[in-house]
Design an enzyme around this catalytic site. Structure first.
Site, PDB file in Angstrom:
ATOM      1  N   ARG A 131       7.206 -28.904  -7.755  1.00  0.00           N
ATOM      2  CA  ARG A 131       5.763 -29.140  -7.763  1.00  0.00           C
ATOM      3  C   ARG A 131       5.337 -29.301  -9.220  1.00  0.00           C
ATOM      4  O   ARG A 131       5.294 -28.320  -9.956  1.00  0.00           O
ATOM      5  CB  ARG A 131       5.094 -27.927  -7.125  1.00  0.00           C
ATOM      6  CG  ARG A 131       3.625 -28.073  -6.857  1.00  0.00           C
ATOM      7  CD  ARG A 131       3.017 -26.718  -6.505  1.00  0.00           C
ATOM      8  NE  ARG A 131       2.673 -25.987  -7.711  1.00  0.00           N
ATOM      9  CZ  ARG A 131       2.639 -24.676  -7.822  1.00  0.00           C
ATOM     10  NH1 ARG A 131       2.960 -23.905  -6.818  1.00  0.00           N
ATOM     11  NH2 ARG A 131       2.292 -24.108  -8.968  1.00  0.00           N
TER      12      ARG A 131
ATOM     13  N   HIS B  20      -0.619 -25.345  -7.898  1.00  0.00           N
ATOM     14  CA  HIS B  20      -0.504 -25.238  -6.442  1.00  0.00           C
ATOM     15  C   HIS B  20      -1.614 -26.045  -5.762  1.00  0.00           C
ATOM     16  O   HIS B  20      -1.377 -26.829  -4.856  1.00  0.00           O
ATOM     17  CB  HIS B  20      -0.567 -23.773  -6.019  1.00  0.00           C
ATOM     18  CG  HIS B  20      -0.676 -23.576  -4.544  1.00  0.00           C
ATOM     19  ND1 HIS B  20       0.355 -23.851  -3.680  1.00  0.00           N
ATOM     20  CD2 HIS B  20      -1.713 -23.155  -3.768  1.00  0.00           C
ATOM     21  CE1 HIS B  20      -0.041 -23.605  -2.437  1.00  0.00           C
ATOM     22  NE2 HIS B  20      -1.287 -23.186  -2.473  1.00  0.00           N
TER      23      HIS B  20
ATOM     24  N   TYR C 179       1.780 -18.191 -14.575  1.00  0.00           N
ATOM     25  CA  TYR C 179       3.023 -17.630 -14.034  1.00  0.00           C
ATOM     26  C   TYR C 179       4.273 -18.472 -14.277  1.00  0.00           C
ATOM     27  O   TYR C 179       5.358 -18.073 -13.904  1.00  0.00           O
ATOM     28  CB  TYR C 179       2.872 -17.354 -12.532  1.00  0.00           C
ATOM     29  CG  TYR C 179       2.389 -18.535 -11.715  1.00  0.00           C
ATOM     30  CD1 TYR C 179       3.278 -19.528 -11.298  1.00  0.00           C
ATOM     31  CD2 TYR C 179       1.045 -18.673 -11.356  1.00  0.00           C
ATOM     32  CE1 TYR C 179       2.847 -20.612 -10.559  1.00  0.00           C
ATOM     33  CE2 TYR C 179       0.598 -19.760 -10.622  1.00  0.00           C
ATOM     34  CZ  TYR C 179       1.505 -20.727 -10.223  1.00  0.00           C
ATOM     35  OH  TYR C 179       1.064 -21.803  -9.496  1.00  0.00           O
TER      36      TYR C 179
END
Ligand SMILES: Cc1ncc(C[n+]2csc(CCOP(=O)(O)OP(=O)(O)O)c2C)c(N)n1
Lengths: 321, 422
Positions: free
Chosen positions: B315, B319, B328
């Site tokens: 990805r 998100h 993160y």
């Protein structure tokens, strides 16, 4: 302090004071949760205490039950209201009933935090108010704070509770700020509060709707009506005594919640208060809430959710009797 | 309700009503970081920590012997005896078609992301980086196959001829679905993680009962692989030998949680425990994905049962538009994956093997521009739904309570018009 931050501080205090307290959930660690409610806790307490779990709600609640059987006090996060249902089986068939089945020998001090309710323009499954589905289940306690101070203290009390507590956090109020006295001595967890005194009609609400009801009372005051506003704080058990005392004074009651009215918590309140206060009531107990329809897409949620006008409309209807 | 009565509606008393206020989307809450000192209560039981890195981290490069790859990240075609036959007959036209699909899908995705930034969409889940996984698998399906997506399968929708602007309704907040799944055999997006894998399995069981030779494909993420529903769908599919392909796009992250937080064995190996084959394919290699998915769908059609395909991909973006991946994950990870870009890889191959010339790329650029323009125009013109739409379709057969509430709502709405007139 903002309501989300108050919960964060409350969780921090619980982690500090009791080594058995654990935080569990999806993204609660490094990310600090999608609402940042657990922000910084993993950094300070480690991955052993603040646990990023696999993406599996039944797993989260089911393992929390096991941890509680072993003496831990898990505080689990369900990321959004609409995602609790994979865990619903564990909550309803196991968590709620184990204490009774073990003749009181087993205690499951688990808190399930659920950000709930609408008003933030989210997509499907991110705006639901399923509190009645939990309140209906014996063995669970269901609470919802309306402000930062209660969020802080009610979380402390929920974690100390030896019964499972479903802790509904009003996500649209996460960023609302209020004074939090962390030294105060809090009142009982399940006691309702009169947050505004009035003489003509009682508005009863909890969680996100308390603020709206206070706005309604302000608007009504301009029209010469004195509304009393109750923050119920706890849906199960529900403090009917406080509601009764208020209704005996004002003689009118309107219950406001975001959840659909049909079979909702307002129905229970209306029925009990009618039993308790039949001869005091000047009008039937009225309810304002969501419709018997799936939570609508974001662009329609203002029509679906109780609004200032819809509550005032119910107030008018009550006075019309 | 008529247009006039909507127009007449004005809040009676709600000076502070929410109308026109700026919304904050759910996850955009970025509370200030907590600056607390490290505390004495910090307890580390390293010995038993469940957080140790797994010994064998699923490998992600072409060096992984278990990874099916036909096109290297450098765009070089490599031989694979088992899967070459599934793409051997591709014409130049078809190869260019795959490229076109990926470019237009990426363009659509970029447009949607910027529409979100401009406030036209409430949220967007970008597929950036996953184009090959989606186009390769989507193009492997036949019209009579049935597709169960999650919420990021914009490229698969493209392959199924779903008008891309239909995908935007739920992200704009005007509907909770937006298309008739039966037209293109492309089911509605599913937001509750993992649910659709069971629907796909049941659908496939129905296909088998009917004696049809179509197949079903269910999309889900690496995070979803942890859900009970997904495990149960594997069980049902296996036990009933359902003609379903489980297509896991392992994009390495479930919001902030890496795949290691979901599994300690490579995901494709899960299938073994259920008694059906699992294959890991380079998800950034459109040819390999096409070949592997064709193989799996054909197995299903022949009555040989389910397959798990793990498309190993990444990805590239956040998100969703509400997420902030910098909290993160490290940038160098993204940079490493940029070198494996699915579109650049196929372009190199097309150029080197003379399947496409400059003219093709120029034409495609123009087509891409006009797609972007159309998407912008359609979204901006998308009207808010009629409030009465709330009461529509709750039940197929009608319901007295809904009728009653609709009537109450109508009376309430009309009261505003009265106030206006008075
Ligand atoms: C049952 C459920 N729990 C939690 C969520 C919130 N959520 C949305 S997407 C997501 C991560 C999904 O990761 P993955 O399955 O890997 O798919 P990806 O988005 O990476 O494609 C989470 C936790 C959800 N939608 N449904």
């Amino acid at each position: 302090m903002a309501l989300a931050k108050a919960i964060n501080e409350s969780l921090r205090k619980a982690l500090e004071s009791d080594p058995k307290v654990l935080i569990m959930g999806e993204d609660v660690g490094k990310l600090g949760g999608v609402f940042r409610v657990t922000d910084g806790l993993q950094k300070d307490f480690g991955e052993d205490r603040v646990i990023d779990t696999p993406l599996a709600e039944s797993g989260i609640v089911g393992t929390a039950i096991g941890l509680a059987l072993r003496g831990y006090r898990p505080v689990v996060e369900i990321q959004f209201d609409g995602f609790v249902f994979p865990a619903y089986d564990q909550i309803v068939t196991q968590l709620a009933k184990m204490h009774a089945r073990a003749l009181g020998k087993i205690k499951l001090p688990i808190v399930i935090r659920i950000p709930y309710g609408g008003g933030i323009g989210a997509v499907e499954h991110h705006s639901e108010s399923p509190e009645a589905l939990f309140a209906h289940v014996a063995g669970l306690k269901v609470v919802s704070p309306a402000n930062a101070s209660d969020a802080y203290w009610m979380m402390q009390q929920a974690i100390q509770s030896n019964d499972p507590v479903i802790f509904f956090e009003p996500k649209r109020r996460y960023w609302d700020k209020a004074e939090v006295d962390v030294e105060a001595i809090p009142g009982p967890l399940h006691k309702a509060k009169v947050v505004r005194e009035g003489t003509d009609l009682t508005l009863a609400a909890y969680g996100p709707m308390v603020k709206l009801c206070l706005e309604v009372a302000n608007a009504a005051a301009e029209e010469g009506r004195s509304l009393e506003v109750l923050d119920l704080r706890s849906v199960s058990p529900l403090d009917f005594d406080t509601v009764q005392a208020s209704v005996e004074k004002t003689r009118r009651l309107v219950v406001v919640h975001e959840a659909p009215v049909f079979f909702g918590s307002g129905a229970e309140i209306a029925a009990r208060i009618t039993e308790r206060c039949f001869y005091h009531l000047e009008a039937p107990v009225l309810r304002v809430g969501g419709y018997h329809a799936p939570y609508p897409p974001a662009r329609l949620e203002d029509e679906y959710l109780p609004s200032l006008d819809r509550v005032l409309d119910a107030v008018d209807r009550s006075f019309a009797y | 309700m008529t247009v006039e009565s909507t127009a007449a509606r004005k809040p009676r008393r709600s000076a502070g009503s929410k109308t026109g206020t700026t919304r904050t989307t759910a996850q955009s809450a970025d509370a200030p970081a907590v600056d607390a000192p490290a505390t004495a209560a910090k307890r580390v039981t390293a010995k038993r920590a469940a957080t140790k890195k797994p010994a064998a981290k699923p490998a992600g490069t072409g060096a992984d012997p278990d990874l099916v790859q036909l096109l290297t990240p450098e765009g070089r075609r490599i031989k694979n005896a088992a899967y070459d036959p599934y793409v051997a007959a591709l014409t130049s036209d078809e190869l260019r078609g795959l490229y076109r699909d990926m470019v237009l899908t990426r363009r659509f995705d970029a447009e949607a992301t910027s529409l979100q930034r401009q406030g036209e969409l409430g949220l967007w889940a970008s597929l950036l980086g996953q184009e090959a996984a989606q186009i390769g698998s989507g193009r492997a399906t036949r019209p009579d196959d049935y597709v169960f997506p999650t919420y990021r399968e914009h490229g698969v929708a493209w392959c199924r001829d779903v008008d891309p602007t239909n995908l935007l309704g739920m992200f704009r907040g005007v509907n909770n679905g937006g298309w008739d799944p039966s037209i293109n055999n492309f089911h509605l997006y599913t937001i509750v993680i993992g649910s659709q894998t069971l629907h796909a399995t049941g659908y496939a069981m129905g296909v088998a009962k009917d004696g049809a030779d179509s197949a079903v494909i269910a999309y889900f993420g690496d995070g979803a692989s942890s859900q009970g529903d997904v495990a149960e769908s594997f069980t049902f599919a296996s036990v009933y030998n359902a003609p379903v392909v489980f297509f896991c796009q392992n994009n390495q992250w479930a919001i902030s949680e890496p795949t290691e937080r979901q599994t300690r064995v490579p995901l494709y190996q899960r299938a073994q425990g259920y008694g059906f084959p699992g294959v890991r394919v380079d998800g950034n290699d459109v040819l390999a994905v096409l070949a592997v998915t064709r193989w799996a769908l054909e197995r299903a059609r022949r009555g040989e049962g389910p397959t798990l395909v793990e498309a190993f991909t990444y990805r590239m973006g956040d998100h969703t538009t509400s997420d902030d991946a910098s909290r993160y994950r490290h940038d160098d990870e993204r940079v490493a994956w940029e070198a494996k870009d699915p579109i650049a890889r196929l372009r190199t191959y097309l150029e080197a093997s003379n399947h496409a010339d400059e003219g093709f790329f120029a034409e495609l650029e123009a087509e891409s521009e006009s797609l972007g323009r159309r998407v912008r125009e359609v979204v901006r013109a998308m009207p808010d739904p009629d409030p009465f739409a709330m009461f529509e379709h709750t039940y197929a057969d009608g319901h007295a309570l809904v009728d009653e509430e609709r009537a109450q709502f109508a009376a309430y709405q009309a009261s505003f018009a009265d106030v206006e007139e008075a």
